[in-house]
Design an enzyme around this catalytic site. Structure first.
Site, short mmCIF file in Angstrom:
data_model
loop_
_atom_site.label_atom_id
_atom_site.label_comp_id
_atom_site.label_asym_id
_atom_site.label_seq_id
_atom_site.Cartn_x
_atom_site.Cartn_y
_atom_site.Cartn_z
N LYS A 179 87.66 -1.64 -1.94
CA LYS A 179 87.21 -2.78 -2.75
C LYS A 179 88.16 -3.04 -3.92
CE LYS A 179 82.77 -3.71 -1.08
NZ LYS A 179 81.39 -4.09 -1.19
N LYS A 189 85.84 -3.55 9.16
CA LYS A 189 84.42 -3.67 9.49
C LYS A 189 83.91 -5.09 9.19
CE LYS A 189 81.85 -2.48 5.39
NZ LYS A 189 80.49 -2.31 5.01
N LYS A 204 79.64 -8.89 4.88
CA LYS A 204 79.00 -10.11 4.37
C LYS A 204 80.01 -10.99 3.64
CE LYS A 204 75.04 -7.67 2.77
NZ LYS A 204 75.73 -6.57 2.15
N1 AQP Z 1 80.00 -3.56 9.84
C1 AQP Z 1 78.95 -2.76 9.74
N2 AQP Z 1 78.50 -2.05 10.81
C2 AQP Z 1 77.43 -1.24 10.72
N3 AQP Z 1 76.73 -1.07 9.57
C3 AQP Z 1 77.12 -1.74 8.48
N4 AQP Z 1 76.66 -1.81 7.23
C4 AQP Z 1 77.44 -2.64 6.50
N5 AQP Z 1 78.40 -3.15 7.26
C5 AQP Z 1 78.25 -2.61 8.50
C6 AQP Z 1 75.47 -1.10 6.74
O1 AQP Z 1 74.59 -2.06 6.19
C7 AQP Z 1 73.85 -1.45 5.13
C8 AQP Z 1 73.83 -2.34 3.94
O2 AQP Z 1 75.15 -2.46 3.43
P1 AQP Z 1 75.36 -2.93 1.95
O3 AQP Z 1 74.90 -4.32 1.79
O4 AQP Z 1 74.70 -1.98 1.03
O5 AQP Z 1 76.87 -2.78 1.64
P2 AQP Z 1 78.18 -2.82 2.48
O6 AQP Z 1 78.25 -1.60 3.35
O7 AQP Z 1 79.30 -3.00 1.52
O8 AQP Z 1 77.95 -4.11 3.40
P3 AQP Z 1 78.87 -5.35 3.59
O9 AQP Z 1 78.20 -6.22 4.59
O10 AQP Z 1 80.27 -4.94 3.90
O11 AQP Z 1 78.78 -6.07 2.18
P4 AQP Z 1 79.95 -6.52 1.23
O12 AQP Z 1 80.75 -7.54 1.97
O13 AQP Z 1 79.25 -7.09 0.03
O14 AQP Z 1 80.74 -5.30 0.87
C9 AQP Z 1 74.49 -0.10 4.86
O15 AQP Z 1 73.69 0.92 5.41
C10 AQP Z 1 75.81 -0.17 5.58
O16 AQP Z 1 76.22 1.10 6.05
#
Ligand code: AQP
Length: 333
Positions: free
Chosen positions: A117, A199, A202
């Protein structure tokens, strides 16, 4: 009369940092739903975490309500589980501060999410981004969670949570339950459809890389049709075939078919047929979620009632742990 054994506690959270993705759903939220009968489940919208990346206030406010409605639409049952909003429960910020003082700079520097990040947001490498895992550790430890259903990307954060808890317990006695990650066998790491080495996220700027839970069917189909594959034109799971591997993972997670069954199903067929089948399976999986979301999001009063009720329960449970922590540390109560 025999005592019924106490149910174990499950805790997990999701950030309202955008529309929830297929990755979030397959990696975490689907498990949240399936664990509700067997465990005491406590789930949160981790909106304190979200401001580690700068948010537009109006959009952020909308994302919080949309994400709350989306998670209920996925099947989190507010009658069975506690589903609250993190910023409404002040114990989270308070325990995070205390745990910051029991966490080493060196161990936070090793977190891959921080490295990723900070590379992505080089203009805003704030202290919150660095201490994110401590806030997350506090979230989990406040509820004395036994299991934490998350995607594979959160494994390192669960490990540091256990390290912090053990360190604290080592000084003050058994204050925190040591939690365990609960990572699904299939769908734990869903990759971007456009860059299968990253990965699915969002906040991905490439809209075609990410399938959102609320995408209409035609948009989902278009994204799968555009998904990056390779030139071999053979549906098989193998090293170096990251795009196809990702599509097979998604198809398997949604249909329950094994990789072998998928390879047989598409033997002799091109990627066009395969991509269409994956897209259609995802559309059908997400259709009831989107329909339920559309009903729920109109009823702001109902959503407010749900989170206010849950916020109070979360505050009550977490205050017990925070009180114990403060007493152990030596604060005058
Ligand atoms: N690509 C993924 N595959 C499987 N699991 C995933 N998770 C996130 N991306 C994937 C799981 O979703 C849960 C919630 O995630 P989060 O919102 O707490 O944060 P994150 O992991 O940072 O998710 P994003 O979608 O990538 O958000 P942004 O873009 O804001 O950083 C967690 O259990 C995570 O493991």
């Amino acid at each position: 009369m025999e005592n019924t054994p106490k149910k174990e506690v499950v805790f997990s959270a999701i950030q309202p940092s955008g529309t929830i993705t297929l990755g979030n759903y397959l990696g975490a939220v689907r498990n949240w739903v399936s664990l509700q009968d067997e465990y005491n489940c406590i789930y949160a919208l981790a909106d304190l975490h979200t401001i580690t990346v700068r948010q537009n206030p109006a959009q952020f406010r909308k994302n919080i309500i949309d994400a709350y409605a989306s998670i209920i639409a996925c099947g989190v049952d507010v009658e069975k589980s506690v589903f609250f909003i993190q910023s409404h429960v002040h114990t989270h910020a308070e325990l995070a501060w205390i745990l910051n003082c029991y966490t080493q700079f060196g161990e936070l520097s090793r977190m891959t999410q921080f490295k990723d990040k900070s590379a992505k947001h080089a203009d805003n490498i704030n202290a919150g981004l660095f201490t994110y895992p401590v806030l997350m550790a506090g979230d989990i430890l406040l509820y004395q969670a036994d299991k934490v259903p998350v995607g594979a990307d959160q494994k390192q954060h669960i490990e540091i949570t256990c390290d912090i808890a053990k360190r604290f317990n080592g000084i003050y006695g058994d204050v925190f339950k040591i939690p365990e990650g609960f990572i699904p066998k299939n769908g734990a790491r869903v990759m971007s459809l456009q860059n299968p080495l990253n990965k699915m996220s969002k906040s991905d700027e490439n809209v075609n890389g990410c399938v959102h839970l609320l995408d209409p069917p035609e948009v989902i189909m278009k994204k799968f049709k555009r998904a990056v594959t390779d030139s071999e034109a053979c549906v098989r799971y193998a090293e170096g075939k990251d795009g196809v591997n990702n599509l097979m993972t998604i198809y398997s997670a949604v249909t329950g078919k094994t990789f072998e069954q998928i390879e047989n199903e598409f033997a002799g067929k091109g990627y066009g047929d395969f991509k269409t089948a994956v897209g259609e399976a995802v559309v059908e999986e997400l259709r009831p979620i989107r329909e339920r979301y559309e009903q729920l999001v109109k009823d702001k009063a109902y959503l407010e009632e749900c989170y206010h009720k849950a916020d109070e329960i979360a505050l009550k449970i977490s205050s017990r742990t925070l009180g114990k922590v403060m007493k152990k540390v030596g604060y005058v109560r």
